[in-house]
Scaffold this motif. Structure first.
Motif, PDB file in Angstrom:
ATOM      1  N   ASP A   5       0.760  -1.174   0.069  1.00 34.84           N
ATOM      2  CA  ASP A   5      -0.004   0.063   0.026  1.00 34.84           C
ATOM      3  C   ASP A   5       0.920   1.299   0.036  1.00 34.84           C
ATOM      4  OD1 ASP A   5      -2.641  -1.152  -0.081  1.00 34.84           O
ATOM      5  OD2 ASP A   5      -2.450  -1.772   1.991  1.00 34.84           O
ATOM      6  N   TYR A   6       1.215   1.780  -1.036  1.00 33.99           N
ATOM      7  CA  TYR A   6       1.988   3.018  -1.289  1.00 33.99           C
ATOM      8  C   TYR A   6       1.319   3.767  -2.644  1.00 33.99           C
ATOM      9  CZ  TYR A   6       4.530   0.104  -4.754  1.00 33.99           C
ATOM     10  OH  TYR A   6       5.030  -0.613  -5.641  1.00 33.99           O
ATOM     11  N   PRO A   7       1.617   4.932  -2.705  1.00 33.65           N
ATOM     12  CA  PRO A   7       1.170   5.678  -3.895  1.00 33.65           C
ATOM     13  C   PRO A   7       2.233   5.486  -4.922  1.00 33.65           C
ATOM     14  CG  PRO A   7       2.096   7.372  -2.253  1.00 33.65           C
ATOM     15  CD  PRO A   7       2.037   5.862  -1.721  1.00 33.65           C
ATOM     16  N   GLY A   8       1.698   5.317  -6.113  1.00 31.22           N
ATOM     17  CA  GLY A   8       2.351   4.798  -7.279  1.00 31.22           C
ATOM     18  C   GLY A   8       2.732   3.445  -7.444  1.00 31.22           C
ATOM     19  N   THR A   9       3.524   3.011  -8.631  1.00 27.70           N
ATOM     20  CA  THR A   9       4.137   1.669  -8.432  1.00 27.70           C
ATOM     21  C   THR A   9       5.714   1.951  -8.762  1.00 27.70           C
ATOM     22  OG1 THR A   9       4.135   1.701 -10.982  1.00 27.70           O
ATOM     23  CG2 THR A   9       1.912   0.954  -9.838  1.00 27.70           C
TER      24      THR A   9
ATOM     25  N   ILE B  98      15.752  -1.007  -5.757  1.00 26.21           N
ATOM     26  CA  ILE B  98      16.429   0.080  -6.593  1.00 26.21           C
ATOM     27  C   ILE B  98      15.425  -0.203  -8.030  1.00 26.21           C
ATOM     28  CG2 ILE B  98      18.104   1.064  -8.031  1.00 26.21           C
ATOM     29  CD1 ILE B  98      20.121   0.087  -5.963  1.00 26.21           C
ATOM     30  N   GLY B  99      14.583   0.625  -8.293  1.00 27.21           N
ATOM     31  CA  GLY B  99      13.617   0.350  -9.409  1.00 27.21           C
ATOM     32  C   GLY B  99      13.098   1.527 -10.327  1.00 27.21           C
TER      33      GLY B  99
ATOM     34  N   TYR C  77      13.703   2.071  -2.666  1.00 27.32           N
ATOM     35  CA  TYR C  77      12.954   2.140  -1.366  1.00 27.32           C
ATOM     36  C   TYR C  77      13.557   1.374  -0.362  1.00 27.32           C
ATOM     37  CZ  TYR C  77       9.575  -0.159   1.696  1.00 27.32           C
ATOM     38  OH  TYR C  77       9.000  -0.852   2.923  1.00 27.32           O
ATOM     39  N   GLU C  78      13.896   2.047   0.941  1.00 24.79           N
ATOM     40  CA  GLU C  78      14.490   1.306   2.039  1.00 24.79           C
ATOM     41  C   GLU C  78      13.552   0.090   2.650  1.00 24.79           C
ATOM     42  OE1 GLU C  78      16.645   2.794   6.038  1.00 24.79           O
ATOM     43  OE2 GLU C  78      16.608   4.125   4.256  1.00 24.79           O
ATOM     44  N   ILE C  79      14.076  -1.119   2.763  1.00 28.72           N
ATOM     45  CA  ILE C  79      13.166  -2.114   3.172  1.00 28.72           C
ATOM     46  C   ILE C  79      12.714  -1.877   4.629  1.00 28.72           C
ATOM     47  CG2 ILE C  79      13.386  -4.567   3.865  1.00 28.72           C
ATOM     48  CD1 ILE C  79      14.976  -4.839   1.356  1.00 28.72           C
ATOM     49  N   SER C  80      13.388  -1.190   5.447  1.00 28.26           N
ATOM     50  CA  SER C  80      13.235  -1.145   6.706  1.00 28.26           C
ATOM     51  C   SER C  80      12.156   0.004   6.867  1.00 28.26           C
ATOM     52  CB  SER C  80      14.398  -0.714   7.872  1.00 28.26           C
ATOM     53  OG  SER C  80      14.924   0.407   7.294  1.00 28.26           O
TER      54      SER C  80
ATOM     55  N   CYS D  40       6.843   2.787   6.315  1.00 24.78           N
ATOM     56  CA  CYS D  40       5.900   3.910   5.581  1.00 24.78           C
ATOM     57  C   CYS D  40       5.716   3.731   4.009  1.00 24.78           C
ATOM     58  CB  CYS D  40       6.210   5.382   5.768  1.00 24.78           C
ATOM     59  SG  CYS D  40       5.973   5.643   7.713  1.00 24.78           S
ATOM     60  N   GLY D  41       6.686   2.799   3.531  1.00 18.66           N
ATOM     61  CA  GLY D  41       6.641   2.626   1.927  1.00 18.66           C
ATOM     62  C   GLY D  41       7.040   4.013   1.311  1.00 18.66           C
ATOM     63  N   LYS D  42       7.999   4.671   1.529  1.00 16.63           N
ATOM     64  CA  LYS D  42       8.203   5.877   1.041  1.00 16.63           C
ATOM     65  C   LYS D  42       9.265   5.565   0.113  1.00 16.63           C
ATOM     66  CE  LYS D  42      10.666  10.477   2.214  1.00 16.63           C
ATOM     67  NZ  LYS D  42      11.475  11.130   3.206  1.00 16.63           N
ATOM     68  N   ILE D  43       9.181   6.307  -1.259  1.00 21.29           N
ATOM     69  CA  ILE D  43       9.975   5.895  -2.196  1.00 21.29           C
ATOM     70  C   ILE D  43      10.658   7.334  -2.602  1.00 21.29           C
ATOM     71  CG2 ILE D  43       9.947   5.301  -4.931  1.00 21.29           C
ATOM     72  CD1 ILE D  43       8.675   3.249  -3.138  1.00 21.29           C
TER      73      ILE D  43
END
Length: 588
Positions: free
Chosen positions: A273-277, A291-292, A306-309, A312-315
């Motif tokens: 659940d994060y905005p965007g893909t 890294i993507g 994206y930091e796995i830890s 918040c799912g921050k990109i």
């Protein structure tokens, strides 16, 4: 076309460098630190030998080596570049005589080997290897029916493909001439990756897919824990032998997600659940980040991490090339509500985008038919939201991302239940709107024309981009690949001329003159022939001539444009202007 657009990004095997490619033919070669941040960047495209027209293929062939296949007029050449002490130099160059598209390149036995595929007149596909130094080719698979290429293990000399839901791993030897007798191992499920003796598999189960893995020679398959939620579509799996982990990338109910498991089946993290893909992601060197390629409805693709830890799912965007041009849009996302509508006993998923938009709504129909509208970049949706238009992104029956049953719902039924739900959305979700328009691309454009032609009174305008308009002619004039696809999808309908006419927009040319209609097509479209759009346009004009013209009619043919991903950005301004030209104010 505006700002340069991210086409491709490649990370090397050691995850120390990244190549980022843009559609203006610029290429950036960047160093990554352990956590995936960019340390320095060099512009690789400044080192081409001459002014080039088209880079057909680019990838790493070593930790610090990059190969580029360049087309210049009628000549193709292959170049290998090496980075040393912060500088790029040309290591190897040679004219390329191989006439077939290249899938991957690698150094093997001190020669540059090119993996390629050939489609025969029968429709079958065969994969081969080409030695650029000796200018010799050999087959590594027999002729295959609709194969899906998965991986090439250069050290183990293995090729992984999926055919008809079964996985095959072909083995080729050091000597040429194996061709039809090439050894392979077959698996009961599609293969997704192979590292050493471990192989990853996608296991179809009722309602979706689950990841599985085992040793290549073992019969037993370890599956993820039963209480974990199934993937609607399992796109990719990456094995990490050193850490005994598997990273799964897929779609769950229309949203892109990543899940990491241990080889024992324990889930260690999930990004959902994060905005965007975030797509095509790989681990950073320290394995603590992904890294993507990130994008959202209003943010064009950018390299990101994206930091796995981070729970918040921050990109966060990577500082590569033109990424800073688009990064400003990361915090300005439209409101998106994921909803469902009952159609009989079936739930129809859709995205309600900017639901507070007043006066005008647009139903957005993705291509496919088996694609999926997710939170990925659409300059048309961005333009409509900026204009205050409400957008309904419909994942009609046949869309992927919602389970196998929903995906196969339109088998032998193109233009049936999928076209029917468009009217239901209009009548149940958008009944209070005076002005409702249709927008579609490819198969979605076909549906838009069909819905507008059958019920012109429901729609104020329609924009159809790269459609097909005559199912019977599409099959009759198609090549082996298209005819095979249509046989598989609508083989039953192909035997019924009356049904084909009923489901072809060309049949409704008379009614389509009542709707404000814009047709857009690429001149070089090899999938949906531009002639079908031109034919529909001419037929509508015939109906307009004897009577007073009712709706506007526009035709735009774009030279040099093929049927390609993200082509929407080329015509987005035209489409948005047409859809919003005659807006009315919603009454209070």
């Amino acid at each position: 076309m505006g700002n340069p657009f991210l086409n491709r990004m490649r990370v090397n095997r050691e995850h120390t460098s990244i190549i980022v490619s843009y559609d203006d033919q610029t290429f950036h070669w960047c160093e990554l630190d352990d956590s995936g941040h960019v340390q320095d960047a060099l512009r690789l495209s400044d080192h081409w030998l001459r002014r080039i027209q088209n880079v057909q293929h680019i990838q790493f062939v070593g930790t610090d080596q990059v190969v580029a296949i360049i087309q210049e007029k009628t000549e193709r050449s292959i170049h290998v570049y090496k980075k040393e002490q912060g500088r790029i130099k040309l290591l190897y160059t040679k004219s390329l005589k191989l006439p077939f598209p290249v899938m991957q390149v690698a150094w093997q036995d001190e020669h540059l080997q090119l993996l390629f595929a050939v489609r025969h007149r029968s429709g079958t596909v065969q994969i081969g290897l080409y030695d650029s130094e000796q200018e010799q080719a050999e087959w590594v698979t027999p002729k295959l029916v609709n194969p899906q290429f998965v991986f090439w293990s250069k050290i183990a000399r293995e090729i992984g493909v999926n055919i008809g839901g079964l996985g095959r791993v072909y083995v080729y030897g050091e000597e040429s001439g194996l061709s039809q007798e090439t050894l392979y191992r077959e698996y009961a499920y599609p293969v997704m990756d192979k590292q050493g003796e471990m192989i990853a598999l996608s296991i179809p189960v009722e309602g979706g897919f689950q990841p599985g893995w085992s040793k290549a020679q073992d019969e037993a398959i370890h599956r993820r824990l039963e209480h974990s939620e199934l993937f609607s579509e399992l796109i990719r799996m990456q094995l990490d032998i050193d850490r005994q982990l598997v990273l799964c990338e897929g779609i769950l109910r229309g949203k892109w997600m990543y899940v990491q498991y241990t080889f024992e089946g324990e889930k260690t993290f999930e990004l959902h659940d994060y905005p965007g893909t975030l797509t095509q992601a790989v681990y950073s060197r320290d394995k603590q980040s992904l890294i993507g390629k990130f994008e959202s409805l209003v943010t064009a693709p950018i390299p990101a991490r994206y930091e796995i830890s981070d729970s918040c799912g921050k990109i966060t965007p990577l500082d590569v090339g033109y990424a800073n041009v688009f990064a400003s849009g990361l915090g300005q996302q439209p409101e998106i509500q994921y909803k469902q509508l009952f159609h009989g006993d079936e739930l129809i998923p859709y995205m309600d985008i900017d639901p507070e938009g007043e006066g005008h709504a647009v139903i957005y129909l993705h291509g496919g038919p088996h694609n999926c509208l997710i939170d990925s970049y659409s300059p048309v949706i961005r333009g409509l939201c900026e204009s205050g238009v409400r957008v309904i992104g419909l994942n009609y029956p046949g869309s992927s991302g919602f389970g196998p049953e929903y995906k196969h719902r339109i088998h032998d039924d193109w233009g049936g239940v999928d076209a029917g739900v468009i009217r239901i959305i209009r009548e149940q979700v958008l009944s209070s709107y005076i002005e409702v328009s249709l927008y579609g691309v490819s198969y979605g454009a076909y549906l838009a024309l069909l819905a507008a032609g059958r019920n012109p009174e429901l729609w104020s305008s329609a924009v159809a981009c790269a459609p097909f308009t005559d199912l019977s002619e599409l099959y009759a004039g198609g090549g082996a690949k298209l005819r095979s696809f249509l046989q598989m999808e609508i083989g039953g309908l192909l035997q019924d001329e009356s049904a084909l006419r009923d489901r072809s927009p060309l049949t409704y040319a008379s009614a389509l003159r009542m709707v404000n209609l814009q047709l857009i097509h690429g001149r070089n479209d090899q999938l949906c022939p531009v002639e079908q759009t031109e034919h529909l346009y001419e037929e509508i004009l015939k109906w307009k001539q004897p009577v007073r013209a009712v709706g506007e009619l526009e035709l735009h043919i774009i030279d040099d444009l093929q049927h390609e991903v993200y082509a929407e950005r080329i015509w987005a301004t035209k489409a948005v202007q047409f859809l919003t030209r005659n807006r009315v104010t919603q009454p209070e």
